[in-house]
Design a protein around this motif. Structure first.
Motif, PDB file in Angstrom:
ATOM      1  N   THR A 108     -25.075 -16.926  57.469  1.00  0.00           N
ATOM      2  CA  THR A 108     -23.502 -15.433  57.003  1.00  0.00           C
ATOM      3  C   THR A 108     -24.415 -14.544  57.467  1.00  0.00           C
ATOM      4  O   THR A 108     -25.536 -14.320  57.241  1.00  0.00           O
ATOM      5  CB  THR A 108     -22.827 -15.579  56.171  1.00  0.00           C
ATOM      6  N   THR A 109     -23.730 -14.013  58.299  1.00  0.00           N
ATOM      7  CA  THR A 109     -23.914 -12.042  58.103  1.00  0.00           C
ATOM      8  C   THR A 109     -23.633 -11.356  57.282  1.00  0.00           C
ATOM      9  O   THR A 109     -22.877 -11.344  56.261  1.00  0.00           O
ATOM     10  CB  THR A 109     -23.222 -11.620  59.164  1.00  0.00           C
ATOM     11  N   ILE A 110     -24.349 -10.106  56.810  1.00  0.00           N
ATOM     12  CA  ILE A 110     -23.833  -9.049  56.204  1.00  0.00           C
ATOM     13  C   ILE A 110     -22.898  -8.893  55.989  1.00  0.00           C
ATOM     14  O   ILE A 110     -21.645  -8.857  54.539  1.00  0.00           O
ATOM     15  CB  ILE A 110     -25.067  -7.767  56.246  1.00  0.00           C
ATOM     16  N   GLN A 111     -22.608  -8.505  57.223  1.00  0.00           N
ATOM     17  CA  GLN A 111     -21.150  -8.286  56.787  1.00  0.00           C
ATOM     18  C   GLN A 111     -19.666  -9.206  56.325  1.00  0.00           C
ATOM     19  O   GLN A 111     -18.455  -9.039  55.869  1.00  0.00           O
ATOM     20  CB  GLN A 111     -20.391  -7.707  58.542  1.00  0.00           C
ATOM     21  N   ASP A 112     -20.094 -10.348  56.595  1.00  0.00           N
ATOM     22  CA  ASP A 112     -19.226 -11.642  56.601  1.00  0.00           C
ATOM     23  C   ASP A 112     -19.884 -11.345  54.722  1.00  0.00           C
ATOM     24  O   ASP A 112     -18.352 -11.707  54.057  1.00  0.00           O
ATOM     25  CB  ASP A 112     -20.192 -12.477  56.083  1.00  0.00           C
ATOM     26  N   ARG A 113     -20.484 -10.716  53.772  1.00  0.00           N
ATOM     27  CA  ARG A 113     -20.965 -10.825  52.384  1.00  0.00           C
ATOM     28  C   ARG A 113     -19.732  -9.713  52.008  1.00  0.00           C
ATOM     29  O   ARG A 113     -20.646  -9.020  51.200  1.00  0.00           O
ATOM     30  CB  ARG A 113     -21.727 -11.321  52.601  1.00  0.00           C
ATOM     31  N   GLN A 114     -19.367  -9.055  52.240  1.00  0.00           N
ATOM     32  CA  GLN A 114     -18.774  -7.491  51.915  1.00  0.00           C
ATOM     33  C   GLN A 114     -17.065  -7.455  51.980  1.00  0.00           C
ATOM     34  O   GLN A 114     -16.971  -7.850  52.551  1.00  0.00           O
ATOM     35  CB  GLN A 114     -19.073  -6.533  52.990  1.00  0.00           C
ATOM     36  N   LEU A 115     -17.266  -6.931  51.030  1.00  0.00           N
ATOM     37  CA  LEU A 115     -15.812  -6.728  50.630  1.00  0.00           C
ATOM     38  C   LEU A 115     -14.937  -5.166  50.494  1.00  0.00           C
ATOM     39  O   LEU A 115     -15.422  -4.020  50.143  1.00  0.00           O
ATOM     40  CB  LEU A 115     -15.106  -7.649  49.047  1.00  0.00           C
ATOM     41  N   THR A 116     -14.283  -5.112  51.198  1.00  0.00           N
ATOM     42  CA  THR A 116     -13.276  -3.592  50.804  1.00  0.00           C
ATOM     43  C   THR A 116     -12.306  -3.586  50.992  1.00  0.00           C
ATOM     44  O   THR A 116     -10.992  -4.877  51.348  1.00  0.00           O
ATOM     45  CB  THR A 116     -13.059  -3.138  52.733  1.00  0.00           C
ATOM     46  N   ILE A 117     -10.785  -3.215  50.562  1.00  0.00           N
ATOM     47  CA  ILE A 117      -9.690  -3.354  49.450  1.00  0.00           C
ATOM     48  C   ILE A 117      -8.655  -1.575  49.325  1.00  0.00           C
ATOM     49  O   ILE A 117     -10.267  -0.765  49.018  1.00  0.00           O
ATOM     50  CB  ILE A 117      -9.667  -3.919  48.165  1.00  0.00           C
ATOM     51  N   THR A 118      -8.199  -1.368  49.932  1.00  0.00           N
ATOM     52  CA  THR A 118      -7.741  -0.408  50.375  1.00  0.00           C
ATOM     53  C   THR A 118      -6.170  -0.241  49.588  1.00  0.00           C
ATOM     54  O   THR A 118      -6.024  -1.104  49.846  1.00  0.00           O
ATOM     55  CB  THR A 118      -7.251   0.121  51.547  1.00  0.00           C
TER      56      THR A 118
END
Length: 152
Positions: A5-15
């Motif tokens: 997985t890429t680093i982006q795949d292992r980030q979470l953003t909730i707005t």
């Protein structure tokens, strides 16, 4: 199957756009008597919450599932800019109260008239499954947060 997985795949953003002023949203994130009222997914209860909200200060909290399982979490505040931003580490604890995999959480609060645009970011997870589990848990927390804010 490729498990890379890429680093982006292992980030979470909730707005979330919350129907409350920024100062109030910041307050309920930084005072244990308020934070403990909405922390945890749907039907969980907070059974312990200690917070030393200052740079270098520690927090520790425990949420209990409807089945009675306790989940302890802990972290250290890295940045506090009232009422704009909170940055802290997050780790679940193992059975010896030691932190497991640590992530970094950044929460920003932006005024939108009488409302607040809250952006929650957490990274870097060990796996996509862990990210998705946190997405579910935090999303339910933020549902509870939105409901809690209506009491003011």
């Amino acid at each position: 199957m490729n498990n890379a997985t890429t680093i982006q795949d292992r980030q979470l953003t909730i707005t979330r756009l919350l129907d409350a002023p920024r100062s109030l949203v910041f307050k309920v994130w930084t005072q244990p008597e308020h934070f403990s009222r909405w922390l945890g997914p749907k039907d969980f209860t907070t059974i312990g919450c200690q917070m030393n909200v200052q740079v270098g200060g520690m927090y520790r909290a425990c949420i209990r599932s409807p089945e009675g399982t306790d989940y302890w979490m802990q972290g250290i505040y890295r940045e506090i800019i009232e009422p704009e931003r909170i940055v802290f580490t997050f780790a679940w604890e193992d059975e010896n109260s030691q932190p497991k995999h640590e992530t970094l959480v950044t929460v920003t609060f932006e005024e939108q008239g009488n409302k607040t645009l809250m952006t929650f970011q957490q990274a870097i997870f060990e796996s996509i499954e862990s990210r998705d589990s946190h997405n579910t848990g935090w999303s339910e927390c933020f549902d509870r947060l939105a409901t809690y804010l209506t009491a003011f």
